[in-house]
Design a protein around this motif. Structure first.
Motif, PDB file in Angstrom:
ATOM      1  N   LEU A  83       1.000  -1.220  -0.087  1.00  0.00           N
ATOM      2  CA  LEU A  83       0.011   0.151  -0.042  1.00  0.00           C
ATOM      3  C   LEU A  83       0.996   1.287   0.181  1.00  0.00           C
ATOM      4  O   LEU A  83       1.849   1.384   0.839  1.00  0.00           O
ATOM      5  N   LYS A  84       0.783   2.179  -1.023  1.00  0.00           N
ATOM      6  CA  LYS A  84       1.479   3.440  -1.101  1.00  0.00           C
ATOM      7  C   LYS A  84       0.543   4.494  -0.794  1.00  0.00           C
ATOM      8  O   LYS A  84      -0.818   4.711  -1.347  1.00  0.00           O
ATOM      9  N   PHE A  85       1.015   5.495   0.048  1.00  0.00           N
ATOM     10  CA  PHE A  85       0.152   6.493   0.377  1.00  0.00           C
ATOM     11  C   PHE A  85       0.624   7.816   0.017  1.00  0.00           C
ATOM     12  O   PHE A  85       1.841   8.334  -0.092  1.00  0.00           O
ATOM     13  N   SER A  86      -0.132   8.592  -0.940  1.00  0.00           N
ATOM     14  CA  SER A  86       0.091  10.006  -1.310  1.00  0.00           C
ATOM     15  C   SER A  86      -0.739  11.143  -0.320  1.00  0.00           C
ATOM     16  O   SER A  86      -1.713  11.316  -0.434  1.00  0.00           O
ATOM     17  N   THR A  87       0.122  11.634   0.494  1.00  0.00           N
ATOM     18  CA  THR A  87      -0.118  12.572   1.607  1.00  0.00           C
ATOM     19  C   THR A  87      -0.108  14.213   1.114  1.00  0.00           C
ATOM     20  O   THR A  87      -0.384  14.803   2.093  1.00  0.00           O
ATOM     21  N   ASP A  88       0.711  14.254   0.063  1.00  0.00           N
ATOM     22  CA  ASP A  88       1.147  15.693  -0.151  1.00  0.00           C
ATOM     23  C   ASP A  88       0.147  16.873  -0.186  1.00  0.00           C
ATOM     24  O   ASP A  88       0.449  17.755   0.417  1.00  0.00           O
TER      25      ASP A  88
END
Length: 168
Positions: A83-88
């Motif tokens: 699981l990869k999270f894009s939080t920018d």
């Protein structure tokens, strides 16, 4: 926008997306752009709305305090997925945690940008609700920053303080 990408390898992946605005509701609303999840043949990840709809795009209100959203996932082959999270683009005053009930862990997805999940023959490894996302609204710290310079002493004095040390 908050994006979770579930990836098995370079070719097999799926996304679940949250868009934040106070104009949105926690229930499924086709009119605002919520999108129902269509099941892929390989791997799948989705969020569950407050009225139990499986969503690939979840237009979600900014949390007033703390909100928990159930995630679902499947894999036709099983195995380890990342699981990869894009939080920018998540607002700074919203903290995001992933709870993995199967592994008994909670992670801060701003700090840990990836998380491995194993899907095997144990039904709990792919059970609805194994994964949850928690959004927590916090008050941003009040920072006081007062630099001064003394040319005669060739020194710089910096004084600062903050009311909270979260992401400061």
């Amino acid at each position: 926008i908050f994006r979770i990408t579930m990836q098995q390898d370079d070719l097999i992946w799926d996304d679940a997306v949250f868009n934040f605005s106070n104009e949105y509701d926690r229930a499924y609303q086709k009119e605002t752009g919520d999108a129902l999840k269509l099941v892929n043949s390989s791997i799948n990840i989705w969020s569950v709305s407050s009225d139990n709809q499986n969503l690939v795009i979840n237009n979600y209100p900014l949390p007033s305090s703390s909100d928990t959203v159930v995630l679902g996932m499947t894999s036709s082959n099983g195995g380890i997925c990342t699981l990869k999270f894009s939080t920018d683009s998540i607002p700074r005053n919203v903290l995001v945690y992933l709870i993995d009930e199967y592994r008994g862990r909670t992670i801060d997805v701003r700090k840990e940008k990836e998380w491995k999940v194993l899907i095997n023959t144990d039904p709990q490894s792919y059970a609805l609700g194994r994964l949850k996302v928690v959004f927590v609204k916090v008050n941003l710290p009040q920072i006081s920053f007062d630099p001064t310079a003394d040319e005669t002493a060739k020194q710089t004095k910096v004084q600062w303080s903050s009311s909270k040390e979260i992401y400061t």
